[in-house]
Design a protein around this motif. Structure first.
Motif, PDB file in Angstrom:
ATOM      1  N   ASN A   1       7.445  22.410  55.272  1.00  0.00           N
ATOM      2  CA  ASN A   1       8.730  21.590  55.179  1.00  0.00           C
ATOM      3  C   ASN A   1       9.178  21.330  53.659  1.00  0.00           C
ATOM      4  OD1 ASN A   1      11.282  21.195  56.495  1.00  0.00           O
ATOM      5  ND2 ASN A   1      11.011  19.036  56.964  1.00  0.00           N
ATOM      6  N   VAL A   2       8.382  21.791  52.724  1.00  0.00           N
ATOM      7  CA  VAL A   2       8.626  21.761  51.471  1.00  0.00           C
ATOM      8  C   VAL A   2      10.099  22.356  51.226  1.00  0.00           C
ATOM      9  CG1 VAL A   2       7.944  22.279  49.098  1.00  0.00           C
ATOM     10  CG2 VAL A   2       6.412  21.649  50.440  1.00  0.00           C
ATOM     11  N   PRO A   3      10.998  21.753  50.555  1.00  0.00           N
ATOM     12  CA  PRO A   3      12.293  22.516  50.157  1.00  0.00           C
ATOM     13  C   PRO A   3      12.373  24.014  50.337  1.00  0.00           C
ATOM     14  CG  PRO A   3      12.432  20.307  49.411  1.00  0.00           C
ATOM     15  CD  PRO A   3      11.071  20.474  49.557  1.00  0.00           C
ATOM     16  N   GLY A   4      12.907  24.454  51.097  1.00  0.00           N
ATOM     17  CA  GLY A   4      13.036  26.049  50.897  1.00  0.00           C
ATOM     18  C   GLY A   4      11.966  26.908  51.621  1.00  0.00           C
ATOM     19  N   HIS A   5      10.899  26.412  51.836  1.00  0.00           N
ATOM     20  CA  HIS A   5       9.717  26.978  52.396  1.00  0.00           C
ATOM     21  C   HIS A   5       9.910  27.424  53.676  1.00  0.00           C
ATOM     22  CE1 HIS A   5       6.777  25.615  49.018  1.00  0.00           C
ATOM     23  NE2 HIS A   5       8.016  25.911  48.501  1.00  0.00           N
ATOM     24  N   TYR A   6      10.418  26.713  54.901  1.00  0.00           N
ATOM     25  CA  TYR A   6      10.793  27.311  56.081  1.00  0.00           C
ATOM     26  C   TYR A   6      11.813  28.283  55.847  1.00  0.00           C
ATOM     27  CZ  TYR A   6      11.882  26.870  60.780  1.00  0.00           C
ATOM     28  OH  TYR A   6      12.089  27.145  62.369  1.00  0.00           O
ATOM     29  N   ALA A   7      12.728  28.365  55.315  1.00  0.00           N
ATOM     30  CA  ALA A   7      13.789  29.459  55.158  1.00  0.00           C
ATOM     31  C   ALA A   7      13.135  30.588  54.498  1.00  0.00           C
ATOM     32  CB  ALA A   7      14.912  29.144  54.327  1.00  0.00           C
ATOM     33  N   ALA A   8      11.747  30.376  53.770  1.00  0.00           N
ATOM     34  CA  ALA A   8      11.255  31.508  53.095  1.00  0.00           C
ATOM     35  C   ALA A   8      10.272  32.191  53.959  1.00  0.00           C
ATOM     36  CB  ALA A   8      10.507  31.239  51.803  1.00  0.00           C
ATOM     37  N   GLY A   9      10.031  31.698  55.217  1.00  0.00           N
ATOM     38  CA  GLY A   9       9.033  32.256  56.277  1.00  0.00           C
ATOM     39  C   GLY A   9       7.868  31.495  56.236  1.00  0.00           C
ATOM     40  N   MET A  10       7.860  30.174  56.147  1.00  0.00           N
ATOM     41  CA  MET A  10       6.666  29.359  56.482  1.00  0.00           C
ATOM     42  C   MET A  10       6.608  28.743  57.409  1.00  0.00           C
ATOM     43  SD  MET A  10       5.197  28.047  52.905  1.00  0.00           S
ATOM     44  CE  MET A  10       3.633  28.055  53.468  1.00  0.00           C
ATOM     45  N   TYR A  11       6.356  29.382  58.947  1.00  0.00           N
ATOM     46  CA  TYR A  11       6.233  28.928  60.187  1.00  0.00           C
ATOM     47  C   TYR A  11       5.444  30.037  61.144  1.00  0.00           C
ATOM     48  CZ  TYR A  11      10.105  32.294  60.243  1.00  0.00           C
ATOM     49  OH  TYR A  11      10.650  33.313  60.203  1.00  0.00           O
ATOM     50  N   ALA A  12       4.922  29.250  62.097  1.00  0.00           N
ATOM     51  CA  ALA A  12       4.128  30.229  62.950  1.00  0.00           C
ATOM     52  C   ALA A  12       4.078  29.399  64.444  1.00  0.00           C
ATOM     53  CB  ALA A  12       2.799  30.289  62.503  1.00  0.00           C
ATOM     54  N   GLU A  13       4.016  30.071  65.468  1.00  0.00           N
ATOM     55  CA  GLU A  13       3.711  29.560  66.764  1.00  0.00           C
ATOM     56  C   GLU A  13       2.363  29.088  67.130  1.00  0.00           C
ATOM     57  OE1 GLU A  13       4.746  30.497  71.360  1.00  0.00           O
ATOM     58  OE2 GLU A  13       6.017  31.257  69.870  1.00  0.00           O
ATOM     59  N   LEU A  14       1.845  28.295  67.743  1.00  0.00           N
ATOM     60  CA  LEU A  14       0.934  27.542  68.333  1.00  0.00           C
ATOM     61  C   LEU A  14       0.898  27.309  69.903  1.00  0.00           C
ATOM     62  CD1 LEU A  14      -2.455  27.128  67.996  1.00  0.00           C
ATOM     63  CD2 LEU A  14      -1.606  24.842  67.757  1.00  0.00           C
ATOM     64  N   ASP A  15       0.263  28.178  70.697  1.00  0.00           N
ATOM     65  CA  ASP A  15       0.193  27.767  72.081  1.00  0.00           C
ATOM     66  C   ASP A  15      -1.022  27.304  73.031  1.00  0.00           C
ATOM     67  OD1 ASP A  15       2.839  29.400  72.537  1.00  0.00           O
ATOM     68  OD2 ASP A  15       1.734  31.519  72.467  1.00  0.00           O
ATOM     69  N   VAL A  16      -0.573  26.124  73.251  1.00  0.00           N
ATOM     70  CA  VAL A  16      -1.720  25.419  73.902  1.00  0.00           C
ATOM     71  C   VAL A  16      -1.680  25.584  75.568  1.00  0.00           C
ATOM     72  CG1 VAL A  16      -2.418  22.990  74.319  1.00  0.00           C
ATOM     73  CG2 VAL A  16      -1.313  23.587  72.063  1.00  0.00           C
TER      74      VAL A  16
END
Length: 203
Positions: free
Chosen positions: A186-201
């Motif tokens: 969640n550094v400004p601009g990083h989420y929009a640039a593609g920094m996310y992934a799903e983790l399933d529990v």
């Protein structure tokens, strides 16, 4: 070719030759001055701290974060915000999770920053019917962290801090119930640039 035609070609050849010589001289001067070897700004250099995460408590999840470095228009420069979710972003950065499925209980996230700028990893529940990357990005280039279950953002340390320096690691242990979670930077601009992934529990 007539003499008159040849006379018209010579000025063009002379201009091209002059431009070539000036280009070579300029390049030579820049190389001699060290312009091609200047140190990058501190925010683009790999941090001096080198460390590894400790052994996992409970299930271990390895998270690698990276960016395209100098291809960015500036260190940590936010992506232009459209208010649209991250999946429509610029895609210059990545957050990779392994494994993507773990059993419920204590989960240790071991984050390695393989990029050139600071990153962080926030753990958020993923609502039913939503996909990772669907969160709305605010005008500040960030998403809401409401409901956060923890984060790894301390260089060479556990928990929250000022960001994981390039070339370093961070870690955190959270207790997760069965369900779907989103790990994101969640550094400004990083989420929009593609920094996310799903983790399933799982149960």
């Amino acid at each position: 070719m007539t003499r008159r035609g040849r006379r018209g070609v010579w000025p063009a050849v002379a201009i091209a030759a002059t431009a070539l010589v000036l280009g070579i001289v300029t390049t030579g001067l820049m190389a001699a001055s060290g312009a091609f070897h200047r140190t990058a700004p501190a925010s683009l250099r790999a941090g001096g701290a080198r460390c590894t995460a400790p052994a996992a408590t409970g299930a271990g999840v390895d998270v690698t974060v990276w960016d395209s470095g100098r291809m960015m228009t500036g260190p940590n420069r936010p992506a232009p915000s459209t208010g649209r979710p991250g999946r429509h972003g610029m895609g210059m950065m990545r957050l990779v999770v392994h494994p993507t499925t773990v059993p419920a209980g204590k989960v240790t996230l071991r984050v390695v920053n393989a990029g050139t700028v600071a990153h962080e990893v926030i753990v958020l529940p993923l609502p039913a019917g939503r996909a990772a990357g669907d969160r709305a990005v605010g005008s500040d280039g960030r998403v809401s962290e409401a409901g956060s279950l923890g984060e790894a953002s301390r260089t060479c340390g556990r928990g929250a801090g000022d960001g994981i320096a390039a070339g370093s690691a961070a870690w955190t242990t959270v207790t997760l119930r069965p369900g779907r979670y989103e790990l994101l930077c969640n550094v400004p601009g990083h989420y929009a640039a593609g920094m996310y992934a799903e983790l399933d529990v799982t149960k």
